[in-house]
Design a protein around this motif. Sequence first.
Motif, short mmCIF file in Angstrom:
data_model
loop_
_atom_site.label_atom_id
_atom_site.label_comp_id
_atom_site.label_asym_id
_atom_site.label_seq_id
_atom_site.Cartn_x
_atom_site.Cartn_y
_atom_site.Cartn_z
N THR A 1 -9.92 -3.23 -0.61
CA THR A 1 -11.26 -3.26 -0.04
C THR A 1 -11.29 -2.53 1.30
O THR A 1 -10.47 -2.81 2.17
CB THR A 1 -11.73 -4.71 0.18
N GLY B 1 -5.82 -11.79 -4.94
CA GLY B 1 -6.39 -11.46 -3.64
C GLY B 1 -7.30 -12.55 -3.08
O GLY B 1 -8.26 -12.27 -2.37
N THR B 2 -7.00 -13.80 -3.39
CA THR B 2 -7.79 -14.92 -2.89
C THR B 2 -7.55 -15.10 -1.39
O THR B 2 -6.41 -15.12 -0.94
CB THR B 2 -7.40 -16.22 -3.62
N SER C 1 -1.73 -9.07 2.43
CA SER C 1 -0.97 -9.76 1.38
C SER C 1 0.41 -10.19 1.84
O SER C 1 1.16 -9.42 2.44
CB SER C 1 -0.84 -8.86 0.16
N GLY D 1 -7.99 -8.85 4.04
CA GLY D 1 -6.87 -9.65 3.53
C GLY D 1 -5.55 -8.90 3.66
O GLY D 1 -5.45 -7.74 3.25
N ASP E 1 -7.87 -2.97 3.27
CA ASP E 1 -6.98 -4.12 3.22
C ASP E 1 -6.15 -4.11 1.94
O ASP E 1 -6.19 -3.16 1.15
CB ASP E 1 -7.75 -5.43 3.40
N ASP E 2 -5.39 -5.17 1.72
CA ASP E 2 -4.44 -5.21 0.60
C ASP E 2 -5.08 -5.61 -0.73
O ASP E 2 -4.39 -5.72 -1.74
CB ASP E 2 -3.28 -6.14 0.94
N ARG E 3 -6.39 -5.82 -0.74
CA ARG E 3 -7.11 -5.98 -2.00
C ARG E 3 -7.65 -4.63 -2.46
O ARG E 3 -8.25 -4.54 -3.54
CB ARG E 3 -8.28 -6.95 -1.82
N LEU F 1 -3.16 -13.29 1.99
CA LEU F 1 -3.33 -13.43 0.56
C LEU F 1 -2.01 -13.90 -0.03
O LEU F 1 -0.96 -13.35 0.29
CB LEU F 1 -3.71 -12.08 -0.07
#
Length: 348
Positions: A60, A146-147, A169, A167, A56-58, A141
């Motif tokens: 992760t 990255g909340t 973004s 997530g 994902d865009d974090r 996000l």
Amino acid sequence: MSNVRAAHLTRRGILAVGGALGLGAALAACGDDDAKSGSSDKETTAAKSGPWTFKDDRGTTVKLDKVPANIVAFVGVAAALYDYGISVKGVFGPTRTKAGKADVQAGDMDISKLTVLGNEWGQFNVEKYAALAPDVLITTLFDAAGTLWYVPDESKDKIAKLAPSVGISAYDRQLTVPLQRVWALAESLGADMTASKVTDAKKRFEDASSRLRAAAKAHPDITVMAGSAAQDLFYVSGSNLSVDLEYFKALGVNFVEPSASVLKASGGWYESLSWENVDKYKADIIMMDDRTATIQPADITQATWKKLPAVKAGQVISRSPEPIFSYDKCVAMVENLAKALETAKKVS
């Protein structure tokens, strides 16, 4: 984006008021090879027949033994996946209006068939979530940290223990990037990205973007302001940070821009004005936040609003600060702005 009257420098405040909200031709790159690989035939085949992996865009990477079947997602993400033929079991975020109808962020989904874990900011029924036996939680996000959007801080740890999260973004990038990322995500989940409905929508989006570029080039003197209305304040968005405005600016649209020093107070998103000062900026077209948490143009009663040249000229259009990231749903927002530029009179 719940109550827009309380504009604090929090995730809620920033997006609730129209910053991220009230937020060229070449498509922007996703940022790394892992992001792009989600659209490969090899990965799609693997997703349909074996283990599932998605970065994902974090940064992760989520790894599962099989493609997720029990998906829970923020309503806007769920609506985008629905357009690609991927259904979810549960949603959270603005899903139903007070009248019981589908919220604008629910897209074409039949909300009567969805388990809604929370319809407003801060609402997330962890017990219902657990009962769904989720394989994965997917949301957007809206900050650099990255909340996870609409996942409450007070229950995020409990939620995280029940399933991994993905997530996508929507922070400080052009619209085409999250569109590509959701495309890759849908493909990894087994969506048929060669279906005519899907490819036709992408072509319509590209055509609409070309039209907007041409309209902006032909009418460089037409100024556009992105606004969001609350009971006591009017918010003017800067064109940075918001995915839609960044993309439109790249296509040549001439936006009204609050100064950087003023935007600093909101983390770069917006300037808040009293209704007495709503005429601070001159604009020929006003784009207004279409989310149900905001006051819509037809319901604005302030005399100062009604005196604005763009309002008097009928040059007010809707804006989706939280777009549904499918090509089908993003076509109209691009076409609407293109048409407005093509037909607008210079009134400022």
